[in-house]
Design a protein around this motif. Structure first.
Motif, PDB file in Angstrom:
ATOM      1  N   GLU A 194      13.410   4.793  -6.212  1.00 55.50           N
ATOM      2  CA  GLU A 194      12.124   4.188  -6.592  1.00 55.50           C
ATOM      3  C   GLU A 194      11.632   3.221  -5.515  1.00 55.50           C
ATOM      4  N   ALA A 212       2.054   8.133  -7.092  1.00 55.41           N
ATOM      5  CA  ALA A 212       1.204   9.028  -7.880  1.00 55.41           C
ATOM      6  C   ALA A 212       1.765  10.445  -7.927  1.00 55.41           C
ATOM      7  N   ARG A 267       5.181  11.181  -8.010  1.00 53.14           N
ATOM      8  CA  ARG A 267       6.588  11.121  -8.406  1.00 53.14           C
ATOM      9  C   ARG A 267       7.061  12.409  -9.075  1.00 53.14           C
ATOM     10  N   ASP A 310       7.484   0.286   9.832  1.00 47.86           N
ATOM     11  CA  ASP A 310       7.953  -0.516   8.704  1.00 47.86           C
ATOM     12  C   ASP A 310       9.428  -0.269   8.418  1.00 47.86           C
ATOM     13  N   GLU A 344      11.306  -2.053  11.025  1.00 45.84           N
ATOM     14  CA  GLU A 344      11.250  -3.508  10.909  1.00 45.84           C
ATOM     15  C   GLU A 344      11.970  -4.013   9.671  1.00 45.84           C
ATOM     16  N   GLN A 345      11.707  -3.343   8.552  1.00 42.88           N
ATOM     17  CA  GLN A 345      12.227  -3.863   7.296  1.00 42.88           C
ATOM     18  C   GLN A 345      13.712  -3.593   7.112  1.00 42.88           C
ATOM     19  N   ASP A 368       6.227  -1.220 -12.109  1.00 41.99           N
ATOM     20  CA  ASP A 368       6.845  -1.458 -10.812  1.00 41.99           C
ATOM     21  C   ASP A 368       8.109  -0.611 -10.719  1.00 41.99           C
ATOM     22  N   LEU A 369       8.307   0.075  -9.622  1.00 36.70           N
ATOM     23  CA  LEU A 369       9.454   0.965  -9.441  1.00 36.70           C
ATOM     24  C   LEU A 369       9.576   1.952 -10.602  1.00 36.70           C
ATOM     25  N   GLY A 370       8.421   2.403 -11.094  1.00 33.99           N
ATOM     26  CA  GLY A 370       8.421   3.430 -12.126  1.00 33.99           C
ATOM     27  C   GLY A 370       8.695   2.920 -13.526  1.00 33.99           C
ATOM     28  N   GLN A 393      -0.189  -7.079   2.995  1.00 37.70           N
ATOM     29  CA  GLN A 393      -0.467  -7.113   4.431  1.00 37.70           C
ATOM     30  C   GLN A 393      -1.902  -6.708   4.755  1.00 37.70           C
ATOM     31  N   PRO A 414       5.672  -8.914   0.243  1.00 43.01           N
ATOM     32  CA  PRO A 414       6.090  -9.322   1.592  1.00 43.01           C
ATOM     33  C   PRO A 414       6.148  -8.184   2.598  1.00 43.01           C
ATOM     34  N   ARG A 415       5.945  -6.958   2.142  1.00 42.88           N
ATOM     35  CA  ARG A 415       6.145  -5.810   3.019  1.00 42.88           C
ATOM     36  C   ARG A 415       5.307  -5.894   4.296  1.00 42.88           C
ATOM     37  N   GLY A 416       5.979  -5.747   5.437  1.00 45.04           N
ATOM     38  CA  GLY A 416       5.291  -5.705   6.727  1.00 45.04           C
ATOM     39  C   GLY A 416       4.875  -7.064   7.246  1.00 45.04           C
ATOM     40  N   GLU A 469       0.332   0.965 -11.499  1.00 45.27           N
ATOM     41  CA  GLU A 469       1.237   0.913 -10.354  1.00 45.27           C
ATOM     42  C   GLU A 469       0.458   0.901  -9.042  1.00 45.27           C
ATOM     43  N   SER A 470      -0.553   1.759  -8.953  1.00 45.13           N
ATOM     44  CA  SER A 470      -1.416   1.766  -7.778  1.00 45.13           C
ATOM     45  C   SER A 470      -2.729   2.408  -8.192  1.00 45.13           C
ATOM     46  N   ASP A 524      -3.956   5.073  -7.317  1.00 50.68           N
ATOM     47  CA  ASP A 524      -3.854   6.527  -7.483  1.00 50.68           C
ATOM     48  C   ASP A 524      -3.214   6.936  -8.801  1.00 50.68           C
ATOM     49  N   THR A 525      -2.536   6.003  -9.455  1.00 44.75           N
ATOM     50  CA  THR A 525      -1.758   6.396 -10.631  1.00 44.75           C
ATOM     51  C   THR A 525      -2.425   6.020 -11.942  1.00 44.75           C
TER      52      THR A 525
END
Lengths: 280, 654
Positions: free
Chosen positions: A159, A169, A171, A222, A225-226, B37-39, B124, B148-150, B262-263, B265-266
């Motif tokens: 996940e 979207a 999954r 990413d 970096e991550q 979040d995370l499904g 970001q 925090p990503r990126g 979630e986003s 698109d979803t």
């Protein structure tokens, strides 16, 4: 109301999570020395040596047939070189085996996608966790406690990857129904599921439009970096290569003709000759 | 500050931070907000939410955020961004939510106008845009981020986590600070500043008081009997007055749960999983949903297609009447019950609307056929009328009193009258306090008697229901003297799933012409099923077959118009299909996807001229902006076609 003391803006270093242990490029993690590879009478690679340093993005470029994909196949053990040695994390091999490469933390994606078209995105990425599953097939089929707990743990990792690659979207969508650019992303996701130290990407942006390429570049950077993942990639788009690589190795007719930073490679006479023809 | 006054203030539920505290005390364990979040759907109770807001507010205070300051909030619908609104309000500050999909250049104006020093953003993408805008926004000093990503190598940013940690320390070091700040709030303080999308000129900051939004949100909640058992999907831009009223305000007033997808698109999947009981969407979303249903039905087997068509015939005949509990013949009731099992029920489930009690649409006029479709399959879709300046609160359709062509009677506590020039005027506590730093604009829109001039043309029917025709300034006259209401025509065209946008011209002209944008999803699917190859939007739009398809739509609209009194002259004589999608990035649509009529008329002046000059082909070069900010030229030769026009029907036939 009494005026409040204004606390100085804290430096992000102090308040945030500590910066990652890897402060970018580290020591050599993988090196290939004097590799030569023949197919019958055809010499695909002759006497190529280079180093890959920890946490760097290394691009391998060269005209068609220069031996780039063969080089990746030698590194993860699909092909066995007739000469030369591979050194990975202080262990030396005359020939790598694919399963050993995977177990030691080398993952790869393929130029011509090798996904399970009928399976969902989630399941495809889950297959990347296969190496890390400990419970037996019977325990998993019966969903006994330890198997279920293990599945939940793996699902969480998967996940995180889905979130990272922004494919929430899709999954549950069968991979075969996705656009090509998205399939490439799933392929990357499956490689990431192995939590690799070194990621070999074989033309991750082939056949993509400008927007998809930009997205892919961002994902690759990413990841680097991550997670601090070392990345070795083959790519034809020079704009992309010059943008995202720390170092570039140039092959031509199976020989290494250049090795250095993008700036150095760009000025290299032999490289210009190889790309534009000797009599330009 | 006296003890008595403080007690009065905390007992009065007249600001949003106090409502938050009330919810935490009275329904502490009830879910306030969920986020996928995370499904997995994660939930925060009201007690937890109140605690998060407290930490965030104290963190902002520790960083120097003070009463009266503005806090920019930019991102998708995220729990922490909603909490940031409450945190700013708790300190007596003003949250300024901004459209998250706008490019940096559009941020600059609002950031400068609102003198933003503090900003809380999602990720970001937004940080990058703020840093880009920072060059021309001298006030901007503090940026906080959620994801925090990126952002690892960025300097001088602070995460919301870190800000909250700072806040918790500050709270311990300054006991009583937070409660004192909430107690110091007044119901007439500005609670939020929403920038109007600006169909004309620069955006204006609309300042609303706590009182205005509490009157609006409370009135609407009571009107529909909303309780804390209800559940809402929060997916519309936080900068839009609709989302602010329905997600933030009403949730705090009634205690119901909001759900963050979630986003972007979803949203559809998430909606199906949550099954909200209360739903709000602008007409274009209902349009998109219907387009998807239509596409999928066209791909279904013959038997299913027949069943769908048969059931929809029954629904059209009696569905809306059954929903409104009006008398319906027994055999129709039986047929509808069968249809409910076979089609309507599964369809509602597929749309995530099985549990829906009340759904509203607003923001633009909804096509009557579209509206009727949803009501006929048993979804209680109603219309409301309101503007950013009136907290999206003006008229509401009551249950059982829904009429297709009106937006209902004035809502509780709202006075409404029609001015001599046909403009709708509103008065009540829900009106804006002022336009930020624009006293002239404020004076212009609110007259001496307190009436707000909406700029919409409308009329009140015999039953006291209000009918909005068009924007007052858009309504014009044809050269024949007949009324010309472009929106009305465009909506009729847009009901066809193949037509995505339409722009009608006719003011001062002899007849009406139109630009059409095809829906690439729907027409693309149609073309594929006919084995019609195409390379992209421009190619598909130019196909003669597609022109034929669109002409059928236009002629059907003409047939409808011919029988409507006074509108026979508005039939569309000539049309063309544009070679590119109308796009907010090219300034052709507003961020809320309303057509910028005047801008389009100027930009495509050659095409308008060609329509009226009787030409059959016209060349055009158009500048387009790509998503990465670069721009390029697109050129095309557009075909122009005639559509059949019917003579006006006699009054008897009408």
């Amino acid at each position: 109301m009494a005026s409040l003391p204004v606390q100085a803006l804290p430096a992000s270093k102090r308040l945030d999570e500590p910066p990652p242990a890897h402060t970018r490029i580290g020591p050599v993690i993988l090196s290939v020395a004097n590799i030569s590879l023949d197919f019958g009478g055809v010499r695909a690679i002759s006497d190529v040596s280079f180093d890959v340093r920890e946490h760097e993005v290394l691009a391998i470029i060269g005209p068609n047939g220069a031996g780039k994909s063969s080089m990746l196949n030698v590194i993860n053990g699909v092909y066995h070189a007739q000469q030369g040695r591979i050194r990975f994390k202080d262990r030396e091999f005359a020939a790598m085996q694919p399963h050993r490469a995977a177990a030691m933390g080398i993952a790869r994606t393929f130029q011509n996608l090798a996904l399970f078209k009928g399976m969902s995105v989630l399941d495809n990425i889950m297959t990347g966790r296969n190496m890390k599953m400990r419970t037996g097939i019977l325990a998993q089929a019966l969903r006994v406690g330890p198997a279920e707990r293990e599945e939940m743990r793996h699902r969480e990792v998967v996940e995180h990857i889905i979130d990272f690659l922004e494919i929430q979207a899709y999954r549950k969508t069968p991979v075969g129904r996705l656009a090509y650019g998205l399939q490439k992303r799933v392929d990357l996701g499956r490689a990431l599921a192995l939590e690799p130290e070194v990621l070999l990407l074989d033309e991750p942006m082939a056949g993509m439009n400008v927007e998809e390429k930009q997205d892919m570049c961002r994902f690759i950077l990413d990841v680097n970096e991550q997670y601090g993942t070392t990345i070795v990639l083959i790519e034809h788009d020079m704009g992309v290569v010059m943008d995202i690589s720390d170092r570039i190795v140039v092959l031509d007719y199976g020989r290494k003709i250049g090795d250095g930073t993008p700036g150095e490679v760009r000025g290299n006479r032999a490289v210009i000759d190889a790309y534009l023809g000797a009599t330009h | 500050m006296g003890a008595l006054r403080e007690e009065d203030m905390t007992s009065a539920l007249d600001t949003f931070p106090r409502l938050l505290l009330r919810n935490a005390a009275e329904r502490g364990n009830h879910p306030a907000v969920r986020e996928k979040d995370l499904g997995i759907w994660q939930a925060w109770t009201w007690a937890e939410a109140a605690d998060e807001v407290r930490a965030l507010a104290c963190g902002l205070a520790a960083q120097g955020f003070r009463r009266g300051m503005h806090l920019a909030i930019i991102g998708d619908n995220r729990p922490r961004l909603y909490w940031a609104m409450a945190a700013a309000q708790a300190l007596g500050g003003v949250p300024v939510p901004m459209y998250q999909d706008a490019p940096a250049a559009e941020f600059t104006f609002v950031l400068n106008d609102a003198e933003i020093a503090y900003a809380i953003v999602e990720d970001q993408e937004q940080v990058d845009k703020l840093l880009e805008a920072k060059a021309t926004v001298s006030s901007l000093a503090y940026i906080y981020y959620d994801d925090p990503r990126g952002l690892r190598n960025y300097e001088g940013l602070v995460s919301i986590d870190a800000l909250q940690a700072l806040g918790r320390d500050y709270d311990r070091a300054h006991p009583g600070f937070y409660d004192t700040e909430i107690a110091a709030g007044d119901t007439d303080d500005v609670c939020v500043m929403l920038y109007t999308s600006g169909t004309t000129g620069k955006p204006k900051g609309v300042c609303h008081s706590h009182r205005a939004f509490i009157v609006a949100g409370g009135g609407a909640a009571e009107f529909d009997g909303l309780t804390d058992r209800d559940s809402m999907l929060s997916y519309l831009p936080m900068a839009w007055v609709g989302d602010h009223l329905f997600s933030y305000v009403q949730s705090l007033i009634t205690g119901f749960t909001i759900n963050c997808p979630e986003s972007a698109d979803t949203v559809l999947t998430d909606m199906r999983e949550i099954g909200p009981t209360y739903y709000f969407a602008p007409p274009r979303i209902f349009e998109n949903l219907l387009t998807q249903v239509t596409i999928r039905m066209e791909d279904a087997s013959r038997v299913k297609q027949w069943l769908y068509a048969a059931c929809m015939r029954v629904a059209r005949r009696c569905g809306a009447e059954i929903l409104e509990r009006r008398p319906v013949p027994l055999h129709d009731r039986v047929l509808y019950a069968l249809g409910d099992v076979a089609i309507y029920g599964p369809l509602r489930n597929m749309l995530g609307m099985s549990r829906l009690r009340v759904a509203y649409t607003a923001g633009a006029a909804i096509g009557p056929d579209l509206f009727r479709f949803y009501r006929s399959i048993g979804i209680n879709l109603k219309q409301l009328y309101g503007l950013t300046e009136t907290c999206a609160y003006g008229c509401l359709q009551p249950n059982g009193g829904v009429r297709l062509e009106t937006v209902g009677p004035p809502a509780p506590n709202v006075e409404l009258k029609i001015a001599d020039n046909g403009e709708v005027l509103l008065r009540g506590a829900m009106l804006l306090k002022e336009y930020y730093k624009q006293p002239d604009a404020t004076k212009e829109s609110i007259d001496a008697d307190g009436w707000f001039h909406t700029g919409d043309a409308g009329l009140i029917d015999a039953g006291g229901h209000v009918k909005i025709i068009d924007r007052a300034k858009d309504v014009g006259k044809l050269a024949t003297g007949a009324i010309f209401a472009p929106n009305y025509l465009e909506n009729k065209l847009k009901f066809f799933p193949h037509v995505k946008e339409a722009v009608a011209f006719g003011n001062g002209r002899d007849f009406v012409c139109a630009f059409i944008n095809i829906d690439i999803g729907s027409v693309g699917n149609w073309a594929e099923r006919r084995g019609l190859p195409y390379s992209g939007y421009g190619d598909l739009a130019a196909k003669p077959e597609v022109y034929d398809l669109v002409r059928q739509c236009v002629e059907q609209v003409n047939a409808d118009l011919a029988v409507e009194p006074g509108l026979a002259d508005s039939q569309v004589r000539r049309f063309l299909i544009l070679h590119k999608d109308l796009d907010p990035d090219d300034d052709e649509l507003t961020r809320t996807r309303k057509v910028r009529r005047r801008f389009i008329a100027e930009k495509y002046a050659v095409l308008v001229e060609a329509l009226y000059a009787g030409r059959n082909v016209q060349h055009i070069d158009t500048m387009v902006k790509f998503e990465d900010g670069r721009s390029g030229m697109v050129s095309a030769d557009l075909r122009i076609e005639d559509a059949k026009v019917l003579p006006a029907q006699s009054m008897k036939a009408a």
